[in-house]
Design a protein around this motif. Structure first.
Motif, PDB file in Angstrom:
ATOM      1  N   PRO A 132     -26.438  19.080  -7.228  1.00  0.00           N
ATOM      2  CA  PRO A 132     -27.025  19.383  -6.376  1.00  0.00           C
ATOM      3  C   PRO A 132     -26.400  20.027  -5.173  1.00  0.00           C
ATOM      4  CG  PRO A 132     -26.515  17.315  -5.928  1.00  0.00           C
ATOM      5  CD  PRO A 132     -25.838  17.772  -7.019  1.00  0.00           C
ATOM      6  N   ASN A 133     -27.107  20.891  -4.120  1.00  0.00           N
ATOM      7  CA  ASN A 133     -26.546  21.390  -3.078  1.00  0.00           C
ATOM      8  C   ASN A 133     -26.601  20.637  -1.907  1.00  0.00           C
ATOM      9  OD1 ASN A 133     -29.100  21.458  -1.972  1.00  0.00           O
ATOM     10  ND2 ASN A 133     -29.632  23.599  -2.210  1.00  0.00           N
ATOM     11  N   ASN A 134     -26.298  20.977  -0.642  1.00  0.00           N
ATOM     12  CA  ASN A 134     -26.425  20.166   0.437  1.00  0.00           C
ATOM     13  C   ASN A 134     -27.319  19.489   0.878  1.00  0.00           C
ATOM     14  OD1 ASN A 134     -23.421  20.553   0.569  1.00  0.00           O
ATOM     15  ND2 ASN A 134     -23.594  22.261   2.126  1.00  0.00           N
ATOM     16  N   PHE A 135     -28.312  20.067   0.478  1.00  0.00           N
ATOM     17  CA  PHE A 135     -29.616  19.395   0.665  1.00  0.00           C
ATOM     18  C   PHE A 135     -30.265  18.640  -0.614  1.00  0.00           C
ATOM     19  CE2 PHE A 135     -29.173  23.193   2.900  1.00  0.00           C
ATOM     20  CZ  PHE A 135     -29.188  22.760   4.346  1.00  0.00           C
ATOM     21  N   GLY A 136     -29.587  18.328  -1.590  1.00  0.00           N
ATOM     22  CA  GLY A 136     -29.943  17.569  -2.720  1.00  0.00           C
ATOM     23  C   GLY A 136     -30.926  18.353  -3.912  1.00  0.00           C
ATOM     24  N   PHE A 137     -30.974  19.559  -3.707  1.00  0.00           N
ATOM     25  CA  PHE A 137     -31.510  20.387  -4.704  1.00  0.00           C
ATOM     26  C   PHE A 137     -31.054  21.009  -5.932  1.00  0.00           C
ATOM     27  CE2 PHE A 137     -34.095  20.693  -0.617  1.00  0.00           C
ATOM     28  CZ  PHE A 137     -35.558  20.181  -1.300  1.00  0.00           C
ATOM     29  N   PHE A 138     -31.429  20.995  -7.048  1.00  0.00           N
ATOM     30  CA  PHE A 138     -30.845  21.666  -8.105  1.00  0.00           C
ATOM     31  C   PHE A 138     -31.455  23.059  -8.551  1.00  0.00           C
ATOM     32  CE2 PHE A 138     -30.154  17.166  -8.421  1.00  0.00           C
ATOM     33  CZ  PHE A 138     -29.011  17.021  -9.156  1.00  0.00           C
ATOM     34  N   PHE A 139     -30.819  23.864  -9.280  1.00  0.00           N
ATOM     35  CA  PHE A 139     -31.295  25.127  -9.705  1.00  0.00           C
ATOM     36  C   PHE A 139     -30.996  25.341 -11.293  1.00  0.00           C
ATOM     37  CE2 PHE A 139     -30.194  24.934  -5.293  1.00  0.00           C
ATOM     38  CZ  PHE A 139     -31.003  26.172  -4.662  1.00  0.00           C
ATOM     39  N   LYS A 186     -18.274  41.190 -16.423  1.00  0.00           N
ATOM     40  CA  LYS A 186     -18.963  40.070 -15.447  1.00  0.00           C
ATOM     41  C   LYS A 186     -20.167  39.745 -15.926  1.00  0.00           C
ATOM     42  CE  LYS A 186     -15.971  41.413 -11.802  1.00  0.00           C
ATOM     43  NZ  LYS A 186     -15.009  40.369 -11.765  1.00  0.00           N
ATOM     44  N   THR A 187     -20.804  38.636 -15.422  1.00  0.00           N
ATOM     45  CA  THR A 187     -22.268  38.284 -15.901  1.00  0.00           C
ATOM     46  C   THR A 187     -22.862  37.865 -14.393  1.00  0.00           C
ATOM     47  OG1 THR A 187     -21.579  37.395 -17.730  1.00  0.00           O
ATOM     48  CG2 THR A 187     -23.696  36.855 -16.896  1.00  0.00           C
ATOM     49  N   ARG A 188     -24.143  38.507 -13.951  1.00  0.00           N
ATOM     50  CA  ARG A 188     -24.753  38.048 -13.045  1.00  0.00           C
ATOM     51  C   ARG A 188     -25.839  37.258 -13.416  1.00  0.00           C
ATOM     52  NH1 ARG A 188     -29.482  40.783 -10.151  1.00  0.00           N
ATOM     53  NH2 ARG A 188     -29.399  40.096  -7.833  1.00  0.00           N
ATOM     54  N   LEU A 189     -25.824  35.984 -13.142  1.00  0.00           N
ATOM     55  CA  LEU A 189     -26.622  34.946 -13.192  1.00  0.00           C
ATOM     56  C   LEU A 189     -27.737  34.832 -12.266  1.00  0.00           C
ATOM     57  CD1 LEU A 189     -24.500  31.870 -15.009  1.00  0.00           C
ATOM     58  CD2 LEU A 189     -26.249  33.089 -15.710  1.00  0.00           C
ATOM     59  N   ILE A 190     -28.940  34.716 -12.757  1.00  0.00           N
ATOM     60  CA  ILE A 190     -30.418  34.354 -11.583  1.00  0.00           C
ATOM     61  C   ILE A 190     -30.485  32.794 -11.670  1.00  0.00           C
ATOM     62  CG2 ILE A 190     -32.620  35.134 -11.014  1.00  0.00           C
ATOM     63  CD1 ILE A 190     -30.560  37.338 -10.698  1.00  0.00           C
ATOM     64  N   PHE A 191     -30.631  32.190 -10.788  1.00  0.00           N
ATOM     65  CA  PHE A 191     -31.266  30.844 -10.512  1.00  0.00           C
ATOM     66  C   PHE A 191     -32.485  30.696  -9.709  1.00  0.00           C
ATOM     67  CE2 PHE A 191     -26.587  30.907 -10.812  1.00  0.00           C
ATOM     68  CZ  PHE A 191     -26.125  29.865 -11.429  1.00  0.00           C
ATOM     69  N   SER A 192     -33.394  29.780 -10.297  1.00  0.00           N
ATOM     70  CA  SER A 192     -34.499  29.362  -9.639  1.00  0.00           C
ATOM     71  C   SER A 192     -34.473  28.099  -9.278  1.00  0.00           C
ATOM     72  CB  SER A 192     -35.592  29.650 -10.449  1.00  0.00           C
ATOM     73  OG  SER A 192     -35.919  30.891 -10.792  1.00  0.00           O
ATOM     74  N   PRO A 193     -34.874  27.671  -8.091  1.00  0.00           N
ATOM     75  CA  PRO A 193     -34.946  26.191  -7.647  1.00  0.00           C
ATOM     76  C   PRO A 193     -35.950  25.468  -8.475  1.00  0.00           C
ATOM     77  CG  PRO A 193     -36.186  27.477  -6.090  1.00  0.00           C
ATOM     78  CD  PRO A 193     -35.491  28.304  -7.264  1.00  0.00           C
ATOM     79  N   LEU A 194     -35.406  24.084  -8.479  1.00  0.00           N
ATOM     80  CA  LEU A 194     -36.341  23.251  -9.234  1.00  0.00           C
ATOM     81  C   LEU A 194     -37.231  22.526  -8.310  1.00  0.00           C
ATOM     82  CD1 LEU A 194     -33.731  21.183 -11.656  1.00  0.00           C
ATOM     83  CD2 LEU A 194     -35.380  23.379 -12.097  1.00  0.00           C
ATOM     84  N   SER A 195     -38.383  22.113  -8.665  1.00  0.00           N
ATOM     85  CA  SER A 195     -39.155  21.584  -7.419  1.00  0.00           C
ATOM     86  C   SER A 195     -38.518  20.337  -6.988  1.00  0.00           C
ATOM     87  CB  SER A 195     -40.332  21.022  -8.212  1.00  0.00           C
ATOM     88  OG  SER A 195     -40.414  19.657  -9.164  1.00  0.00           O
ATOM     89  N   LYS A 196     -39.029  19.933  -5.769  1.00  0.00           N
ATOM     90  CA  LYS A 196     -38.416  18.602  -5.012  1.00  0.00           C
ATOM     91  C   LYS A 196     -38.593  17.281  -5.947  1.00  0.00           C
ATOM     92  CE  LYS A 196     -39.719  20.019  -0.410  1.00  0.00           C
ATOM     93  NZ  LYS A 196     -40.413  19.622   0.777  1.00  0.00           N
ATOM     94  N   GLU A 197     -39.550  17.266  -6.786  1.00  0.00           N
ATOM     95  CA  GLU A 197     -39.821  16.184  -7.839  1.00  0.00           C
ATOM     96  C   GLU A 197     -38.740  16.003  -9.070  1.00  0.00           C
ATOM     97  OE1 GLU A 197     -42.303  18.165  -6.876  1.00  0.00           O
ATOM     98  OE2 GLU A 197     -43.333  16.776  -5.265  1.00  0.00           O
ATOM     99  N   GLU A 198     -38.454  17.504  -9.403  1.00  0.00           N
ATOM    100  CA  GLU A 198     -37.440  17.613 -10.567  1.00  0.00           C
ATOM    101  C   GLU A 198     -36.142  17.300  -9.891  1.00  0.00           C
ATOM    102  OE1 GLU A 198     -39.058  21.036 -13.380  1.00  0.00           O
ATOM    103  OE2 GLU A 198     -38.777  21.601 -11.313  1.00  0.00           O
ATOM    104  N   SER A 199     -35.926  17.678  -8.828  1.00  0.00           N
ATOM    105  CA  SER A 199     -34.656  17.654  -8.005  1.00  0.00           C
ATOM    106  C   SER A 199     -34.231  16.143  -7.856  1.00  0.00           C
ATOM    107  CB  SER A 199     -34.217  18.351  -6.759  1.00  0.00           C
ATOM    108  OG  SER A 199     -34.277  19.660  -7.179  1.00  0.00           O
ATOM    109  N   ALA A 200     -35.217  15.215  -7.113  1.00  0.00           N
ATOM    110  CA  ALA A 200     -35.313  13.901  -6.950  1.00  0.00           C
ATOM    111  C   ALA A 200     -34.901  13.265  -8.451  1.00  0.00           C
ATOM    112  CB  ALA A 200     -36.408  13.296  -6.376  1.00  0.00           C
ATOM    113  N   GLY A 201     -35.847  13.655  -9.338  1.00  0.00           N
ATOM    114  CA  GLY A 201     -35.745  12.824 -10.643  1.00  0.00           C
ATOM    115  C   GLY A 201     -34.258  12.874 -11.138  1.00  0.00           C
ATOM    116  N   LEU A 202     -33.355  14.256 -11.113  1.00  0.00           N
ATOM    117  CA  LEU A 202     -32.266  14.182 -11.518  1.00  0.00           C
ATOM    118  C   LEU A 202     -31.315  13.499 -10.814  1.00  0.00           C
ATOM    119  CD1 LEU A 202     -32.177  18.377 -12.337  1.00  0.00           C
ATOM    120  CD2 LEU A 202     -31.757  16.223 -13.923  1.00  0.00           C
ATOM    121  N   LEU A 203     -31.330  13.520  -9.450  1.00  0.00           N
ATOM    122  CA  LEU A 203     -30.415  12.702  -8.597  1.00  0.00           C
ATOM    123  C   LEU A 203     -30.548  11.156  -8.968  1.00  0.00           C
ATOM    124  CD1 LEU A 203     -31.240  14.280  -4.951  1.00  0.00           C
ATOM    125  CD2 LEU A 203     -29.019  14.240  -6.268  1.00  0.00           C
TER     126      LEU A 203
END
Length: 68
Positions: free
Chosen positions: A24-31, A44-61
């Motif tokens: 998680p980042n400093n706010f508890g979110f995953f990407f 070099k590789t450029r990766l694109i990240f999308s944030p997971l929902s609050k529910e998905e992030s909370a479940g991972l935590l």
């Protein structure tokens, strides 16, 4: 890339990282890495990240034991 996506550049071919969850980042979110663009000339590789929902992030935590 849209407003809800973030990019980061890495050395080497990291195209196999698509689908990987980071955080998680400093706010508890995953990407999740949703796409990759490999530049063979510069290795070099450029990766694109999308944030997971609050529910998905909370479940991972919780599943990782970081919160009760």
């Amino acid at each position: 890339m849209n407003d809800n996506e973030y990019a980061s550049t890495y050395n080497g071919d990291r195209t196999e990282d698509v689908g990987q969850v980071v955080g998680p980042n400093n706010f508890g979110f995953f990407f999740m890495a949703t796409s990759a663009e490999y530049d063979q000339l510069n290795n070099k590789t450029r990766l694109i990240f999308s944030p997971l929902s609050k529910e998905e992030s909370a479940g991972l935590l919780k599943s990782e034991g970081w919160v009760a």
